[in-house]
Scaffold this active site. Structure first.
Site, PDB file in Angstrom:
ATOM      1  N   TYR A  80       0.841  -1.204   0.000  1.00  0.00           N
ATOM      2  CA  TYR A  80       0.000   0.000   0.000  1.00  0.00           C
ATOM      3  C   TYR A  80       0.876   1.254   0.000  1.00  0.00           C
ATOM      4  O   TYR A  80       0.727   2.131  -0.854  1.00  0.00           O
ATOM      5  CB  TYR A  80      -0.897  -0.041   1.230  1.00  0.00           C
ATOM      6  CG  TYR A  80      -1.888   1.092   1.351  1.00  0.00           C
ATOM      7  CD1 TYR A  80      -2.994   1.184   0.498  1.00  0.00           C
ATOM      8  CD2 TYR A  80      -1.731   2.070   2.336  1.00  0.00           C
ATOM      9  CE1 TYR A  80      -3.917   2.213   0.638  1.00  0.00           C
ATOM     10  CE2 TYR A  80      -2.646   3.101   2.475  1.00  0.00           C
ATOM     11  CZ  TYR A  80      -3.743   3.165   1.633  1.00  0.00           C
ATOM     12  OH  TYR A  80      -4.662   4.187   1.761  1.00  0.00           O
ATOM     13  N   LYS A  97       1.376   3.650  -3.205  1.00  0.00           N
ATOM     14  CA  LYS A  97       0.920   5.044  -3.196  1.00  0.00           C
ATOM     15  C   LYS A  97       2.081   6.002  -3.450  1.00  0.00           C
ATOM     16  O   LYS A  97       1.911   7.053  -4.060  1.00  0.00           O
ATOM     17  CB  LYS A  97       0.258   5.368  -1.853  1.00  0.00           C
ATOM     18  CG  LYS A  97      -1.085   4.675  -1.637  1.00  0.00           C
ATOM     19  CD  LYS A  97      -2.196   5.352  -2.413  1.00  0.00           C
ATOM     20  CE  LYS A  97      -3.568   4.810  -2.018  1.00  0.00           C
ATOM     21  NZ  LYS A  97      -4.662   5.447  -2.752  1.00  0.00           N
TER      22      LYS A  97
HETATM   23  P1  NAD Z   1     -12.785   1.906   0.255  1.00  0.00           P
HETATM   24  O1  NAD Z   1     -12.129   0.575   0.306  1.00  0.00           O
HETATM   25  O2  NAD Z   1     -14.139   2.066   0.823  1.00  0.00           O
HETATM   26  O3  NAD Z   1     -12.822   2.438  -1.244  1.00  0.00           O
HETATM   27  C1  NAD Z   1     -11.959   2.012  -2.256  1.00  0.00           C
HETATM   28  C2  NAD Z   1     -12.788   1.690  -3.488  1.00  0.00           C
HETATM   29  O4  NAD Z   1     -11.909   1.302  -4.555  1.00  0.00           O
HETATM   30  C3  NAD Z   1     -13.751   0.515  -3.263  1.00  0.00           C
HETATM   31  O5  NAD Z   1     -15.021   0.828  -3.758  1.00  0.00           O
HETATM   32  C4  NAD Z   1     -13.105  -0.621  -4.053  1.00  0.00           C
HETATM   33  O6  NAD Z   1     -14.043  -1.582  -4.489  1.00  0.00           O
HETATM   34  C5  NAD Z   1     -12.440   0.138  -5.167  1.00  0.00           C
HETATM   35  N1  NAD Z   1     -11.325  -0.594  -5.798  1.00  0.00           N
HETATM   36  C6  NAD Z   1     -10.319  -1.252  -5.181  1.00  0.00           C
HETATM   37  N2  NAD Z   1      -9.504  -1.797  -6.103  1.00  0.00           N
HETATM   38  C7  NAD Z   1      -9.997  -1.437  -7.324  1.00  0.00           C
HETATM   39  C8  NAD Z   1      -9.602  -1.710  -8.660  1.00  0.00           C
HETATM   40  N3  NAD Z   1      -8.522  -2.436  -8.940  1.00  0.00           N
HETATM   41  N4  NAD Z   1     -10.361  -1.211  -9.673  1.00  0.00           N
HETATM   42  C9  NAD Z   1     -11.481  -0.478  -9.406  1.00  0.00           C
HETATM   43  N5  NAD Z   1     -11.908  -0.209  -8.164  1.00  0.00           N
HETATM   44  C10 NAD Z   1     -11.173  -0.686  -7.130  1.00  0.00           C
HETATM   45  O7  NAD Z   1     -11.764   2.933   0.960  1.00  0.00           O
HETATM   46  P2  NAD Z   1     -11.856   4.502   1.215  1.00  0.00           P
HETATM   47  O8  NAD Z   1     -11.578   4.723   2.646  1.00  0.00           O
HETATM   48  O9  NAD Z   1     -13.093   5.070   0.619  1.00  0.00           O
HETATM   49  O10 NAD Z   1     -10.581   5.012   0.406  1.00  0.00           O
HETATM   50  C11 NAD Z   1     -10.686   5.681  -0.834  1.00  0.00           C
HETATM   51  C12 NAD Z   1      -9.305   6.166  -1.259  1.00  0.00           C
HETATM   52  O11 NAD Z   1      -8.792   7.087  -0.292  1.00  0.00           O
HETATM   53  C13 NAD Z   1      -8.260   5.039  -1.398  1.00  0.00           C
HETATM   54  O12 NAD Z   1      -7.453   5.305  -2.512  1.00  0.00           O
HETATM   55  C14 NAD Z   1      -7.454   5.162  -0.123  1.00  0.00           C
HETATM   56  O13 NAD Z   1      -6.143   4.716  -0.301  1.00  0.00           O
HETATM   57  C15 NAD Z   1      -7.514   6.666   0.138  1.00  0.00           C
HETATM   58  N6  NAD Z   1      -7.321   6.935   1.576  1.00  0.00           N
HETATM   59  C16 NAD Z   1      -8.325   6.718   2.471  1.00  0.00           C
HETATM   60  C17 NAD Z   1      -8.093   6.948   3.824  1.00  0.00           C
HETATM   61  C18 NAD Z   1      -9.158   6.746   4.863  1.00  0.00           C
HETATM   62  O14 NAD Z   1      -8.855   6.904   6.046  1.00  0.00           O
HETATM   63  N7  NAD Z   1     -10.394   6.460   4.528  1.00  0.00           N
HETATM   64  C19 NAD Z   1      -6.829   7.376   4.253  1.00  0.00           C
HETATM   65  C20 NAD Z   1      -5.828   7.559   3.301  1.00  0.00           C
HETATM   66  C21 NAD Z   1      -6.080   7.349   1.953  1.00  0.00           C
END
Ligand code: NAD
Ligand code: UDP
Length: 326
Positions: free
Chosen positions: A149, A153
């Site tokens: 991860y 990133k």
């Molecule tokens: P989440 O897991 O709910 O959302 C991620 C989405 O991406 C899901 O709907 C999943 O099905 C989709 N996905 C995963 N792999 C995929 C692929 N190969 N092709 C198409 N779709 C795919 O997580 P989230 O918390 O909503 O995170 C969203 C983004 O924000 C991510 O990129 C995550 O790294 C980033 N982020 C989130 C947080 C947090 O605290 N929520 C912190 C840092 C970064």
């Protein structure tokens, strides 16, 4: 700060926790929104209510594969975000970040679209600098279980900056710190969802380690506002910019707050700390304040109350644990 021109906007990972809220906001602003997702860690229920809007479209697709769409803006959120999810198939996680970035950047280059990368505080690893400013280069273990991860990133950020320098692509990078709120997957294993689910079920609350490690929790509405401001910021500012709530809590404090707010009888139980679990995390948000006039407005206590209300409202058995481990 939001633009009033109607844009064609692609949200990858748009059915996820953050993505579905972002889609909602963009649809309500009248934009033409394409939500692209492979539903690895989400379910269609997150966006089912948007399907009746003529300016919303849902595409099942994997970002590791190219796709040909015509858009003006791209928010690239596709990537499993919870440790249990991204470690389930770590090779796929790296591919999703790296090949996903290449595919959206190629599309942005062809369409002359703006593209925003959802990066993460994990690029700082287990930080030696506290709080973390954007200038800190991080302390990531490149061969540990979180590396798929973190390094994925980091490589995506590299690609974004190289497409900007080499091809003049209009990029933006936000580094998101722990964000929580309604529509988190109840079985994602993240600390807020775990603690609330356990408290509401009257189960023990599982603290990993001694609970002295810290996180700074941002409510999802604040985060989405920051993301949209960054997309609409002047082109001269591409980031990276930290987005998060600087109020820092120990994990034990979080557990006690969840117990207080849910009035649960749960006990705290201690389990081993996962490998490379960061000890402290707190965003320095001075850049976001200066460039985007953005700072969080929702305190943890208030955001948790809303999240707990949502957890009480759902039929938990309708949620499919995305991996066999949860
Ligand atoms: P989440 O897991 O709910 O959302 C991620 C989405 O991406 C899901 O709907 C999943 O099905 C989709 N996905 C995963 N792999 C995929 C692929 N190969 N092709 C198409 N779709 C795919 O997580 P989230 O918390 O909503 O995170 C969203 C983004 O924000 C991510 O990129 C995550 O790294 C980033 N982020 C989130 C947080 C947090 O605290 N929520 C912190 C840092 C970064
Ligand atoms: N954690 C915990 N109990 C849980 C889940 C997580 O004590 O049931 C801890 C975890 O070890 C970490 C912190 O809570 O120190 C935040 O974990 P999370 O998985 O939410 O996100 P991270 O910030 O580590 O990516």
């Amino acid at each position: 700060m939001t633009t009033h021109r109607i844009q064609r906007i692609l949200v990858t990972g748009g059915a996820g926790f953050l993505g579905s809220h972002l889609c909602e906001r963009l649809v309500s602003q009248g934009h033409d929104v394409i939500c692209l997702d492979n539903f690895f860690t989400s379910q269609k229920a997150n966006v089912a209510h948007l399907l009746c809007h003529p300016n919303f479209e849902l595409v099942r697709h994997d970002v590791t594969q190219p796709i040909w769409l015509e858009v003006d803006e791209i928010y690239n959120l596709a990537c499993p975000a919870a440790p249990g999810h991204y470690q389930f198939n770590p090779i796929k996680t790296t591919k999703t970040s790296v090949m996903g970035a290449i595919n959206v950047l190629g599309m942005a280059k062809r369409c002359r679209a703006k593209v925003l990368q959802a990066s993460t505080s994990e690029v700082y690893g287990d930080p030696e600098v506290h709080p973390q400013p954007e200038s800190y280069r991080g302390s990531v273990n490149p061969i540990g279980p979180r590396a798929c991860y973190d390094e994925g990133k980091r490589a995506a950020e590299t690609l974004f900056m190289d497409y900007y320098r080499m091809n003049g692509v209009n990029v933006r990078i936000v580094r998101i710190f722990n964000t929580y709120g309604p529509r988190m997957h109840p079985f994602d294993g993240r600390v807020v969802s775990n603690f609330i689910r356990q408290a509401l079920a009257g189960e023990d609350i599982t603290i990993f380690g001694d609970g002295s490690q810290t996180r700074s929790f941002c409510y999802r509405d604040d985060l989405i506002e920051g993301m949209i401001r960054m997309m609409n910021a002047p082109d001269a500012f591409c980031g990276p910019v930290n987005l998060g709530n600087p109020d820092e809590f120990t994990i034990k404090e979080l557990a006690e707050l969840v117990i207080e707010l849910t009035e649960a009888k749960s006990k705290l139980v201690y389990e081993p700390l996962p490998t490379d679990d960061p000890t402290r995390r707190q965003p320095d948000i001075s850049l976001a304040l200066q460039q985007l006039q953005w700072q969080p407005t929702i305190r943890l206590r208030d955001g948790l109350k809303r999240t707990i209300d949502w957890f009480r409202s759902i039929e938990i058995e309708e949620y499919r644990p995305p991996t066999p481990n949860y």
